[in-house]
Write a protein that holds these residues in place. Structure first.
Motif, mmCIF file in Angstrom:
data_model
loop_
_atom_site.group_PDB
_atom_site.id
_atom_site.type_symbol
_atom_site.label_atom_id
_atom_site.label_comp_id
_atom_site.label_asym_id
_atom_site.label_seq_id
_atom_site.Cartn_x
_atom_site.Cartn_y
_atom_site.Cartn_z
ATOM 1 N N ARG A 19 0.809 -1.234 0.000
ATOM 2 C CA ARG A 19 0.000 0.000 0.000
ATOM 3 C C ARG A 19 0.837 1.276 0.000
ATOM 4 O O ARG A 19 0.311 2.361 0.237
ATOM 5 N N GLY A 21 2.166 2.505 -2.565
ATOM 6 C CA GLY A 21 1.829 3.235 -3.788
ATOM 7 C C GLY A 21 2.564 2.767 -5.041
ATOM 8 O O GLY A 21 2.537 3.433 -6.072
ATOM 9 N N LYS A 22 3.201 1.584 -4.982
ATOM 10 C CA LYS A 22 3.996 1.103 -6.108
ATOM 11 C C LYS A 22 3.184 0.905 -7.380
ATOM 12 O O LYS A 22 3.555 1.390 -8.445
ATOM 13 N N SER A 23 2.063 0.176 -7.242
ATOM 14 C CA SER A 23 1.251 -0.089 -8.439
ATOM 15 C C SER A 23 0.709 1.218 -9.009
ATOM 16 O O SER A 23 0.658 1.398 -10.218
ATOM 17 N N SER A 24 0.319 2.103 -8.114
ATOM 18 C CA SER A 24 -0.228 3.377 -8.574
ATOM 19 C C SER A 24 0.803 4.146 -9.389
ATOM 20 O O SER A 24 0.505 4.677 -10.454
ATOM 21 N N THR A 38 -6.548 5.005 -9.194
ATOM 22 C CA THR A 38 -5.675 4.098 -8.443
ATOM 23 C C THR A 38 -6.300 3.664 -7.121
ATOM 24 O O THR A 38 -5.852 2.713 -6.507
ATOM 25 N N HIS A 126 6.730 9.135 -0.732
ATOM 26 C CA HIS A 126 5.566 9.204 -1.609
ATOM 27 C C HIS A 126 4.294 9.637 -0.879
ATOM 28 O O HIS A 126 4.217 9.558 0.341
ATOM 29 N N LYS A 127 3.317 10.088 -1.655
ATOM 30 C CA LYS A 127 2.028 10.608 -1.169
ATOM 31 C C LYS A 127 2.220 11.917 -0.414
ATOM 32 O O LYS A 127 1.487 12.199 0.540
ATOM 33 N N ASP A 129 1.455 14.700 -1.263
ATOM 34 C CA ASP A 129 0.325 15.622 -1.454
ATOM 35 C C ASP A 129 -0.462 15.807 -0.162
ATOM 36 O O ASP A 129 -1.133 16.809 0.039
ATOM 37 N N ILE A 168 1.403 11.075 -6.973
ATOM 38 C CA ILE A 168 0.830 10.811 -8.298
ATOM 39 C C ILE A 168 -0.159 11.900 -8.693
ATOM 40 O O ILE A 168 -0.642 11.920 -9.808
HETATM 41 P P1 GDP Z 1 1.047 -0.919 -3.572
HETATM 42 O O1 GDP Z 1 0.506 -1.992 -2.692
HETATM 43 O O2 GDP Z 1 2.389 -0.433 -3.104
HETATM 44 O O3 GDP Z 1 1.088 -1.280 -5.021
HETATM 45 O O4 GDP Z 1 0.105 0.362 -3.373
HETATM 46 P P2 GDP Z 1 -1.102 0.862 -4.317
HETATM 47 O O5 GDP Z 1 -0.563 1.377 -5.595
HETATM 48 O O6 GDP Z 1 -2.139 -0.180 -4.374
HETATM 49 O O7 GDP Z 1 -1.610 2.143 -3.506
HETATM 50 C C1 GDP Z 1 -2.224 2.084 -2.263
HETATM 51 C C2 GDP Z 1 -3.128 3.280 -2.062
HETATM 52 O O8 GDP Z 1 -2.362 4.490 -2.030
HETATM 53 C C3 GDP Z 1 -4.160 3.460 -3.175
HETATM 54 O O9 GDP Z 1 -5.407 3.705 -2.565
HETATM 55 C C4 GDP Z 1 -3.697 4.676 -3.931
HETATM 56 O O10 GDP Z 1 -4.784 5.437 -4.472
HETATM 57 C C5 GDP Z 1 -2.965 5.458 -2.855
HETATM 58 N N1 GDP Z 1 -1.903 6.330 -3.430
HETATM 59 C C6 GDP Z 1 -0.917 5.963 -4.292
HETATM 60 N N2 GDP Z 1 -0.134 7.011 -4.608
HETATM 61 C C7 GDP Z 1 -0.625 8.089 -3.914
HETATM 62 C C8 GDP Z 1 -0.235 9.467 -3.817
HETATM 63 O O11 GDP Z 1 0.719 9.958 -4.423
HETATM 64 N N3 GDP Z 1 -0.986 10.257 -2.980
HETATM 65 C C9 GDP Z 1 -2.056 9.777 -2.276
HETATM 66 N N4 GDP Z 1 -2.712 10.638 -1.505
HETATM 67 N N5 GDP Z 1 -2.441 8.485 -2.357
HETATM 68 C C10 GDP Z 1 -1.756 7.639 -3.160
#
Ligand code: GDP
Length: 317
Positions: A19, A21-24, A38, A126-127, A129, A168
């Motif tokens: 979670r 944010g890798k996939s995003s 995402t 990351h995140k 914002d 993102i």
């Molecule tokens: P993974 O498990 O590392 O692949 O994480 P995901 O890509 O599934 O992201 C997990 C959550 O973080 C999702 O609900 C995304 O919408 C959120 N997310 C990802 N990047 C950002 C960002 O730059 N800002 C915010 N606020 N949320 C993000």
């Protein structure tokens, strides 16, 4: 030296906690997903070797490791995983508690660096914002200090680690990925000189060479980059590739018109000028309007640039 550039794809690994944010990041940067979509991505449970679209100039792979895999253990086949990898992007959720992420990163650096001392570690905080401006810098300082303490304890202070604040929801993640990718392009200094020549001979204010598919900039002239110019130019790529895919079909294949060429005039007597440079790269420049009246000069110098570029990468223009 005759090996084709495709044979030696630089590899980028994308790692970090579940979670984070890798996939995003991957979906937004390489698959044009809009940030809000995402929210509905399913968690990654296996290692995804994602070969970036073939039409992209940047030939590298993002390996999405699910957060629960121990990236310092034998489970990730460290020899082959880290052996030929150019950069490792480690994503840390800025909103989360960082202690665990940092300690896992440290263990991963220990393993990866032992196998491949050339590897560059790129930490995406990351995140951001969700954080106010002053707190972003503070968070970066905190993470940077904690990691350097841990690396000092492990006698690894010489490992190369860079930090980027990313989200993102703006251009920061593209900017950060641009910096990561640029380090993996051996031709970078030559590209930069070519752009410097172009900028000087045509009185261009700023020039970026973009990978059209990802909006990563592969190179720019040596004048400093300000975020606003970068954003303007990146938006130009979007505008032109939207139009181009409407008229040319085949989505995600870069520009489909034989030679895209587009000018948008801004209110302050400057313009953004886009020229396709080869199938996957486009040159986007900020110029004053007066420069655009000298079409002959632009054509000539741009022609020289295209030829040099083709020579540099030995791909058909
Ligand atoms: P993974 O498990 O590392 O692949 O994480 P995901 O890509 O599934 O992201 C997990 C959550 O973080 C999702 O609900 C995304 O919408 C959120 N997310 C990802 N990047 C950002 C960002 O730059 N800002 C915010 N606020 N949320 C993000």
């Amino acid at each position: 030296a005759e090996a084709s550039p495709r044979a030696e794809k630089p590899r980028v690994l994308l790692m970090g906690a579940r979670r984070s944010g890798k996939s995003s990041i991957q979906k937004v940067v390489f698959h044009k997903m809009s940030p809000h979509e995402t929210l509905f991505i399913e968690a990654t449970n296996k290692i995804v070797k994602n070969d970036i679209a073939n039409s992209s100039f940047v030939q590298f792979e993002v390996w999405d490791f699910p957060g629960h895999v121990d990236t310092s253990s034998a489970a990730v086949k460290p020899e082959s995983t880290y052996g030929s990898c150019g950069a490792l992007v480690w994503v840390i959720d800025a909103q989360d508690d960082h202690a665990e992420a940092i300690s896992r990163l440290q263990q991963t650096i220990v393993t990866a660096h032992r196998i491949n001392p050339q590897i560059v570690f790129e930490v995406f905080i990351h995140k951001v914002d969700s954080l106010p401006d002053d707190q972003r810098i503070e968070t970066q300082r905190e993470i940077q200090n904690q990691l350097s303490d841990e690396l000092a304890t492990a006698r690894l202070s010489h490992a190369k680690v860079n930090f980027h604040l990313t989200s993102i929801y703006d251009h920061s993640v593209f900017e950060a990925f641009s910096k990561v990718v640029q380090q993996l392009i051996p031709q970078l200094p030559t590209l930069q000189s070519l752009l410097d020549v172009l900028v000087t001979s045509c009185r261009i204010e700023k020039a970026f060479l973009f990978d059209v598919v990802s909006k990563i900039y592969v190179a720019t002239d040596s004048s400093p980059v300000d975020m606003q110019s970068y954003e303007l130019c990146a938006d130009m790529i979007d505008a032109v590739s939207d139009v181009s895919s409407i008229y040319g079909g085949e989505e995600g294949a870069g520009f489909t018109a034989p030679e895209s060429n587009c000018v948008i005039t801004l209110s302050n007597r400057t313009a953004i000028y886009l020229r396709e440079a080869n199938r996957s790269l486009a040159l986007v420049c900020i110029v004053s309007e007066s420069v655009l009246t000298q079409q002959g000069l632009l054509e000539y110098n741009f022609g020289c640039f295209r030829e040099a570029l083709a020579e540099l990468f030995r791909v058909p223009v």
